[in-house]
Design a protein around this motif. Structure first.
Motif, mmCIF file in Angstrom:
data_model
loop_
_atom_site.group_PDB
_atom_site.id
_atom_site.type_symbol
_atom_site.label_atom_id
_atom_site.label_comp_id
_atom_site.label_asym_id
_atom_site.label_seq_id
_atom_site.Cartn_x
_atom_site.Cartn_y
_atom_site.Cartn_z
ATOM 1 N N PRO A 50 0.812 -1.226 0.000
ATOM 2 C CA PRO A 50 0.000 0.000 0.000
ATOM 3 C C PRO A 50 0.840 1.269 0.000
ATOM 4 O O PRO A 50 0.428 2.281 -0.573
ATOM 5 C CB PRO A 50 -0.834 -0.121 1.285
ATOM 6 N N ALA A 53 2.033 1.664 -3.671
ATOM 7 C CA ALA A 53 0.891 1.961 -4.541
ATOM 8 C C ALA A 53 0.371 3.370 -4.311
ATOM 9 O O ALA A 53 0.005 4.076 -5.268
ATOM 10 C CB ALA A 53 -0.216 0.930 -4.298
ATOM 11 N N LEU A 54 0.345 3.798 -3.048
ATOM 12 C CA LEU A 54 -0.177 5.129 -2.738
ATOM 13 C C LEU A 54 0.717 6.218 -3.315
ATOM 14 O O LEU A 54 0.239 7.215 -3.870
ATOM 15 C CB LEU A 54 -0.308 5.291 -1.221
ATOM 16 N N THR A 82 -4.776 -0.193 -3.129
ATOM 17 C CA THR A 82 -4.168 0.341 -1.899
ATOM 18 C C THR A 82 -5.080 0.136 -0.699
ATOM 19 O O THR A 82 -4.630 -0.255 0.393
ATOM 20 C CB THR A 82 -3.860 1.841 -2.067
ATOM 21 N N SER A 86 -4.199 -2.083 2.484
ATOM 22 C CA SER A 86 -4.087 -1.330 3.740
ATOM 23 C C SER A 86 -4.891 -2.021 4.835
ATOM 24 O O SER A 86 -4.434 -2.143 5.984
ATOM 25 C CB SER A 86 -4.590 0.105 3.549
ATOM 26 N N VAL A 121 -7.587 6.053 3.099
ATOM 27 C CA VAL A 121 -7.411 5.494 1.757
ATOM 28 C C VAL A 121 -8.733 4.947 1.224
ATOM 29 O O VAL A 121 -9.086 5.122 0.041
ATOM 30 C CB VAL A 121 -6.335 4.389 1.766
#
Length: 709
Positions: A50, A53-54, A82, A86, A121
């Motif tokens: 995550p 990816a974020l 994400t 997460s 997220v």
């Protein structure tokens, strides 16, 4: 589009349902199931997904806004990815925490910041499903908040994993280490063991991460051990987990450090074993250097060199200082640097001025025992290599600052209990900046201490507010009179130099605590007792226990004969029986000295009397060739010229190669002995041992106060 959204919703529901049930199951059981712990081990693996990816999503978002070609579908899918990972990472992180070994406060901060990240997220992902992301101002703001939250979570995760100094360890300039040019001056724990542990073990056994509930950051935590018991057993490395687990096969799950971590070298393992086998010493210098070439070789890599060269002092100069009432010790054997400490309560200017003979060699000077005045500090200004100075005399004022401000090498200055003021300390720091200053119980105000500490970047310990007194240990009380021998009764008084201290004592051998009797004005002793006194004060650690053995002697011995006379420099044998006890200085004219010879004396009690104990005091000062005796033998007879029967014998042991000047009482207990005459034989060590710099020469024996009780 709707099918994709439904897929995401179903996936979120399934994840939360499965992981939620697993979490409830883990919470309700006394011990987390192995499968849950197994899932927790995936937390370090998944948490990077995550995060990466974020960051990529944020980059694509900003790039799309700039290029005016916004990839909404890509961003939505990346946010979905994400959000999913997460959530999984949060649950797996909780499962991992069930193993224990983490500081709760840091663990909670990491957990909650991770949960916040997962929630935000997920909100970002929901927004991406329902609106035009390019024009939605809330979306971009929420994105920035998410990046901040995941950074905070990552930071506390690194603290849990690597310790609280992980992020800032290399920030700023490297700290300058103290000079250690010879292996003899290395402290095995402080200068060697801690470096090994810091490099290879502290990552998993620190204040915030304690695998197996074990921390290795301090003496107390090492001795405390962890969930598997004591980590180190003094004198027995084989029984110490700290050592034995290093020897396990690297594939063994109990092997430390774990497979994949930096392993200890053969030399590091050897040094840890040596440290444990030699008694787990946390304070003293490395021992047995001259007898152990292997140790000497392995320690060389820990030396830190400095180019300053100091000439050795003459033996005549050192003897002059010792005769004046100072203890003189080499900081490193056979090197020039000296530690000098006053052993007299009252000094004269003429006496202290003699220290000028060692002005280049004195590195550490301790005058805390003596009451000195401002004019006496004049000699100190010429000590160009002085690094540590202790002056705890309340007669010292700002007038002494002019003599201290020239000490450019000074690192530690203790002016506790003096009359130094704000102005004096400020004037001092304009010229020199010692690393550590102790100014409590002076006229230095707390606000001024803080201001000067910030301005000059020094560490000033001034009061409870600065954390010094609160975390410090009280000094031992002072007992008067100094004598411990009496015939009828003795009045004992005790005091502390710290204000508002409660003194508590015992006379039954027990250790005094906060419930023991309070020592008020004085105690009257009518029989032999062991007095134990300690100081207590709120916010302070109790003092070390002061133990004083008081003996009610049967009588002052006046009739005696001596087979071998004392050395002509210490000729008065009457001092063996005058009940006037000697100090730590063998030159205080209260000790009787024998050079290479034993003491053989016969005492006459005047009549046949029961005697339960025979005692004497002796001193050891290795630097002055004075060693403890090796044996005490006592014979008894009812007639002066009759047959003497052996009634007792006691071996007297000594350890190591010496250091501080020591004094001890030797007592031989006799069983049902009644006699008038007692022949006492105290055996000299005879010859200085091989480890002594003057090996082969006769040793001194100094004895004081032989008495019966």
């Amino acid at each position: 589009m709707k099918d994709n959204n439904q897929t995401y919703k179903s996936l979120f529901l399934i994840l939360i349902l499965i992981l939620g049930v697993a979490t409830l199951y883990a919470v309700k059981t006394d011990e987390a199931p192995r499968f849950i712990l197994f899932l927790g081990r995936f937390h370090p693996l998944l948490l990077h997904l995550p995060i990466g990816a974020l960051v990529v999503t944020f980059f694509i978002d900003i790039l799309g806004r700039i290029q005016k070609s916004y990839p909404a579908t890509i961003i939505k899918n990346l946010l979905g990815f994400t959000a999913v990972f997460s959530i999984i990472t949060c649950f797996f992180g909780y499962f991992l925490s069930l193993e224990g070994g983490y500081t709760k406060e840091i663990l909670d901060l990491h957990l909650y910041s991770g949960i916040i990240t997962a929630v935000v997220v997920t909100l970002l992902f929901i927004l991406s499903l329902k609106s035009n992301l390019k024009s939605n101002k809330l979306f971009l703001s929420l994105f920035v908040i998410t990046l901040i939250a995941i950074s905070v979570a990552g930071h506390y995760g690194s603290v849990l994993t690597h310790g609280d100094q992980f992020l800032t360890e290399y920030a700023g300039l490297e700290k300058e280490e103290k000079t250690i040019e010879v292996v003899d001056s290395l402290k095995l724990y402080n200068d060697v063991v801690t470096k090994i542990l810091d490099k290879k073990c502290i990552q998993c056994h620190n204040s915030t991460k304690q695998k197996g509930e074990l921390s290795l950051i301090s003496e107390a935590s090492i001795l405390k051990g962890g969930v598997n018991g004591t980590s180190a057993v003094a004198g027995n490395a084989a029984a110490s987990l700290l050592y034995s687990r290093l020897l396990l096969p690297i594939t063994d799950e109990e092997h430390m450090p774990p497979e994949g971590k930096a392993q200890l070298t053969k030399d590091e393992i050897w040094l840890l074993k040596h440290w444990i086998d030699e008694g787990l010493d946390f304070k003293n210098y490395a021992t047995a250097i001259t007898k152990n070439d292997t140790l000497k070789t392995k320690l060389k890599k820990y030396l830190i060199f400095n180019k300053i060269e100091i000439p050795k002092a003459s033996q005549d100069a050192i003897e002059t200082i010792r005769t004046a009432g100072f203890r003189v010790l080499e900081l490193v054997p056979e090197k020039a640097e000296l530690n000098v400490k006053s052993l007299q309560k009252t000094l004269t200017k003429e006496t202290i001025d003699k220290l000028a003979l060692l002005e280049e060699q004195i590195i550490e000077l301790d005058l805390s025992y003596s009451e000195i005045t401002d004019d006496m500090t004049a000699v100190i200004k010429s000590f160009k290599n002085l690094k540590t100075l202790r002056i705890n005399s309340n007669t010292i004022t700002d007038a002494s600052i002019k003599n201290l401000k020239t000490l450019q090498q000074l690192e530690v200055l203790n002016i506790y209990n003096t009359s130094i003021s704000n102005e004096g300390l400020s004037e001092l720091l304009k010229s020199i900046q010692p690393k550590q200053l102790y100014t409590w119980q002076t006229k230095v105000e707390e606000a001024t201490a803080k201001q000067l500490e910030t301005e000059y970047k020094v560490n000033i310990q001034n009061s409870i507010v600065s954390g010094f007194i609160e975390d410090s240990q009280l000094e031992q009380p002072v007992i008067s009179p100094a004598k411990t021998l009496f015939i009828d009764t003795i009045h004992v008084a005790s005091r502390s130099r710290i204000k508002d201290v409660t003194l508590r004592y015992t006379l039954n051998g027990n250790t005094p605590d906060s419930t023991s009797a309070i020592f008020k004005d004085k105690i009257i002793l009518e029989n032999s007792k062991t007095l134990k006194v300690a100081a207590f004060k709120k916010g302070w650690e109790p003092s070390d226990i002061l133990v004083r053995d008081y003996h009610k002697v049967k009588q002052k011995i006046t009739a005696f004969t001596i087979k071998e006379k004392p050395d002509e420099r210490y000729p008065d044998a009457k001092k063996l029986f005058d009940l006037d006890e000697g100090s730590l200085s063998f030159q205080d004219k209260k000790w009787v000295g024998y050079f290479g010879n034993d003491i053989n004396t016969t005492i006459d009690l005047g009549s046949i009397q029961p005697v339960e104990h025979i005692s004497f005091s002796c001193i050891e000062d290795v630097g002055s060739w004075i060693l403890y005796p090796t044996k005490l033998t006592v014979y008894a007879s009812n007639t002066k010229n009759g047959h003497f029967n052996k009634v007792g014998e006691l071996s007297i042991s000594r350890q190591g190669e010496g250091g501080e000047v020591e004094k001890k009482k030797v007592t031989l207990s006799l069983t049902e002995t009644k006699a008038r005459y007692f022949k006492i034989h105290i055996k000299n060590y005879k010859t200085l041992p091989e480890w002594h710099p003057s090996a082969g020469n006769p040793s001194w024996l100094f004895v004081d106060e032989i008495y019966v009780w």
